[in-house]
Design a protein around this motif. Structure first.
Motif, PDB file in Angstrom:
ATOM      1  N   VAL A 157      40.407  -1.836  63.382  1.00 30.19           N
ATOM      2  CA  VAL A 157      40.846  -0.457  63.589  1.00 30.19           C
ATOM      3  C   VAL A 157      42.145  -0.447  64.382  1.00 30.19           C
ATOM      4  N   GLU A 158      43.104   0.358  63.919  1.00 36.54           N
ATOM      5  CA  GLU A 158      44.399   0.469  64.589  1.00 36.54           C
ATOM      6  C   GLU A 158      44.230   0.954  66.023  1.00 36.54           C
ATOM      7  N   LYS A 159      44.926   0.318  66.956  1.00 37.33           N
ATOM      8  CA  LYS A 159      44.931   0.664  68.379  1.00 37.33           C
ATOM      9  C   LYS A 159      43.570   0.456  69.052  1.00 37.33           C
ATOM     10  N   SER A 160      42.668  -0.268  68.399  1.00 31.45           N
ATOM     11  CA  SER A 160      41.372  -0.585  68.988  1.00 31.45           C
ATOM     12  C   SER A 160      41.536  -1.727  69.992  1.00 31.45           C
ATOM     13  N   PRO A 161      40.515  -2.010  70.815  1.00 31.33           N
ATOM     14  CA  PRO A 161      40.607  -3.146  71.741  1.00 31.33           C
ATOM     15  C   PRO A 161      40.943  -4.460  71.039  1.00 31.33           C
ATOM     16  N   ALA A 162      40.341  -4.695  69.858  1.00 38.09           N
ATOM     17  CA  ALA A 162      40.630  -5.934  69.134  1.00 38.09           C
ATOM     18  C   ALA A 162      42.087  -5.998  68.705  1.00 38.09           C
ATOM     19  N   ALA A 163      42.610  -4.865  68.205  1.00 39.62           N
ATOM     20  CA  ALA A 163      44.013  -4.821  67.761  1.00 39.62           C
ATOM     21  C   ALA A 163      44.954  -5.050  68.938  1.00 39.62           C
ATOM     22  N   LYS A 164      44.658  -4.434  70.067  1.00 38.82           N
ATOM     23  CA  LYS A 164      45.503  -4.592  71.251  1.00 38.82           C
ATOM     24  C   LYS A 164      45.483  -6.027  71.769  1.00 38.82           C
ATOM     25  N   ALA A 165      44.365  -6.721  71.546  1.00 44.20           N
ATOM     26  CA  ALA A 165      44.242  -8.112  72.007  1.00 44.20           C
ATOM     27  C   ALA A 165      44.939  -9.089  71.062  1.00 44.20           C
ATOM     28  N   GLY A 166      45.337  -8.605  69.870  1.00 42.49           N
ATOM     29  CA  GLY A 166      46.075  -9.466  68.949  1.00 42.49           C
ATOM     30  C   GLY A 166      45.349  -9.840  67.685  1.00 42.49           C
ATOM     31  N   ILE A 167      44.139  -9.347  67.464  1.00 44.60           N
ATOM     32  CA  ILE A 167      43.411  -9.623  66.225  1.00 44.60           C
ATOM     33  C   ILE A 167      43.937  -8.687  65.139  1.00 44.60           C
ATOM     34  N   LYS A 168      44.105  -9.212  63.919  1.00 45.73           N
ATOM     35  CA  LYS A 168      44.742  -8.449  62.848  1.00 45.73           C
ATOM     36  C   LYS A 168      43.817  -8.270  61.643  1.00 45.73           C
ATOM     37  N   ILE A 169      44.089  -7.232  60.875  1.00 47.78           N
ATOM     38  CA  ILE A 169      43.392  -7.024  59.603  1.00 47.78           C
ATOM     39  C   ILE A 169      43.631  -8.237  58.708  1.00 47.78           C
ATOM     40  N   GLY A 170      42.594  -8.760  58.104  1.00 51.69           N
ATOM     41  CA  GLY A 170      42.723  -9.912  57.219  1.00 51.69           C
ATOM     42  C   GLY A 170      42.526 -11.248  57.905  1.00 51.69           C
ATOM     43  N   ASP A 171      42.397 -11.233  59.250  1.00 50.42           N
ATOM     44  CA  ASP A 171      42.072 -12.479  59.942  1.00 50.42           C
ATOM     45  C   ASP A 171      40.695 -12.961  59.488  1.00 50.42           C
ATOM     46  N   CYS A 172      40.486 -14.258  59.585  1.00 53.27           N
ATOM     47  CA  CYS A 172      39.179 -14.843  59.260  1.00 53.27           C
ATOM     48  C   CYS A 172      38.433 -15.067  60.573  1.00 53.27           C
ATOM     49  N   LEU A 173      37.362 -14.319  60.780  1.00 52.19           N
ATOM     50  CA  LEU A 173      36.588 -14.414  62.012  1.00 52.19           C
ATOM     51  C   LEU A 173      35.586 -15.559  61.894  1.00 52.19           C
ATOM     52  N   ILE A 174      35.670 -16.509  62.828  1.00 58.50           N
ATOM     53  CA  ILE A 174      34.834 -17.706  62.795  1.00 58.50           C
ATOM     54  C   ILE A 174      33.588 -17.548  63.661  1.00 58.50           C
ATOM     55  N   SER A 175      33.775 -17.035  64.877  1.00 61.79           N
ATOM     56  CA  SER A 175      32.636 -16.926  65.790  1.00 61.79           C
ATOM     57  C   SER A 175      32.862 -15.829  66.817  1.00 61.79           C
ATOM     58  N   ILE A 176      31.754 -15.370  67.415  1.00 60.98           N
ATOM     59  CA  ILE A 176      31.796 -14.438  68.537  1.00 60.98           C
ATOM     60  C   ILE A 176      30.922 -15.021  69.639  1.00 60.98           C
ATOM     61  N   ASN A 177      31.504 -15.194  70.808  1.00 58.11           N
ATOM     62  CA  ASN A 177      30.796 -15.772  71.958  1.00 58.11           C
ATOM     63  C   ASN A 177      30.091 -17.081  71.585  1.00 58.11           C
ATOM     64  N   GLY A 178      30.775 -17.878  70.767  1.00 56.46           N
ATOM     65  CA  GLY A 178      30.263 -19.197  70.404  1.00 56.46           C
ATOM     66  C   GLY A 178      29.260 -19.205  69.265  1.00 56.46           C
ATOM     67  N   LYS A 179      28.905 -18.033  68.729  1.00 58.60           N
ATOM     68  CA  LYS A 179      27.944 -17.955  67.626  1.00 58.60           C
ATOM     69  C   LYS A 179      28.681 -17.838  66.297  1.00 58.60           C
ATOM     70  N   SER A 180      28.345 -18.704  65.368  1.00 54.42           N
ATOM     71  CA  SER A 180      28.995 -18.731  64.059  1.00 54.42           C
ATOM     72  C   SER A 180      28.719 -17.448  63.277  1.00 54.42           C
ATOM     73  N   ILE A 181      29.764 -16.877  62.683  1.00 51.42           N
ATOM     74  CA  ILE A 181      29.613 -15.670  61.868  1.00 51.42           C
ATOM     75  C   ILE A 181      28.851 -15.983  60.584  1.00 51.42           C
ATOM     76  N   VAL A 182      29.184 -17.086  59.951  1.00 51.73           N
ATOM     77  CA  VAL A 182      28.522 -17.450  58.694  1.00 51.73           C
ATOM     78  C   VAL A 182      27.027 -17.675  58.913  1.00 51.73           C
ATOM     79  N   ASP A 183      26.678 -18.350  60.017  1.00 50.86           N
ATOM     80  CA  ASP A 183      25.266 -18.627  60.303  1.00 50.86           C
ATOM     81  C   ASP A 183      24.510 -17.374  60.734  1.00 50.86           C
ATOM     82  N   ASN A 184      25.241 -16.345  61.183  1.00 50.80           N
ATOM     83  CA  ASN A 184      24.621 -15.101  61.662  1.00 50.80           C
ATOM     84  C   ASN A 184      25.202 -13.895  60.925  1.00 50.80           C
ATOM     85  N   PHE A 185      25.417 -14.090  59.609  1.00 44.72           N
ATOM     86  CA  PHE A 185      26.118 -13.079  58.814  1.00 44.72           C
ATOM     87  C   PHE A 185      25.380 -11.740  58.796  1.00 44.72           C
TER      88      PHE A 185
END
Length: 228
Positions: A157-185
């Motif tokens: 989302v534009e101007k969201s916390p993630a966007a302000k931190a530098g994450i972009k639309i189309g990025d490939c998200l690998i993990s959150i807090n050390g937990k794999s996205i694919v394993d916890n889809f």
């Protein structure tokens, strides 16, 4: 050996019955009618596929139905999944217990009941209800459901916390807090990988322009929606 196997199977059946999925939440300084109103509002706001019926003064049942027909479009059976919301007044507080049940109804009117353990589904429903009573926190990231390599392509989302931190639309998200996205889809798509009622920052690992980056994001607070 055969007797031991039979005993083990009986023990497993008893254990499964005793530990059928359920979760509880206590709402302070409220009453049963207010929490019931919150359940109805949350379902109307956050779920377009869920039906609702008030079973009695202290029980609401949320349900989804799927009909199966044969090749001639003749009804065969209906699968009905219930989430049972039981409310108990405890002084100035209300305890909400959520449990679930599966029922198959056949064309001849007979049916089968079966307990099924889906704590994730219960937690997602509870989170929707809690958003009316408690402040929540957002990062501005959602799933495109497109898995790529060892991650998932995300929307931001534009101007969201993630966007302000530098994450972009189309990025490939690998993990959150050390937990794999694919394993916890499933958890990621249901919004369960991060506690939406915690203000703590979360660490995201993304692949951006071919480079893996670790980015910490502090969420924005969203005030409780309320019952009006």
């Amino acid at each position: 050996m055969k007797k031991i196997l039979i005993l083990f199977m009986l023990l497993m059946a008893i254990t499964s019955s005793c530990f059928a999925a359920s979760i509880n939440e206590e709402f302070e300084n409220t009453n049963v009618e207010q929490v019931k109103h919150g359940i109805v509002k949350a379902i109307n706001m956050f779920s377009t596929k869920t039906n609702l019926v008030e079973k009695d003064n202290n029980t609401i049942v949320l349900f989804n139905v799927v009909d199966t027909v044969d090749k001639d479009n003749k009804f065969m059976y209906r699968d009905k999944k219930d989430i049972i919301c039981e409310l108990v007044q405890k002084g100035n507080n209300v305890e909400l217990k959520l449990s679930n049940r599966y029922e198959r109804i056949y064309a001849d009117g007979t049916n089968e009941f079966e307990e099924y353990d889906n704590v994730k589904e219960l937690q997602a429903v509870l989170n929707s209800i809690k958003r009316l009573f408690f402040d929540s926190y957002i990062y501005g990231i959602s799933s495109s459901r497109e898995i790529k390599d060892n991650g998932v392509i995300i929307n931001v989302v534009e101007k969201s916390p993630a966007a302000k931190a530098g994450i972009k639309i189309g990025d490939c998200l690998i993990s959150i807090n050390g937990k794999s996205i694919v394993d916890n889809f499933e958890d990621f798509n249901m919004g369960l990988m991060i506690d939406m009622f915690s203000s703590e920052p979360a660490t995201f690992v993304v692949v951006q322009d071919g480079e893996e980056k670790t980015i910490e994001v502090t969420p924005d607070k969203i005030d409780a929606i309320g019952l009006k």
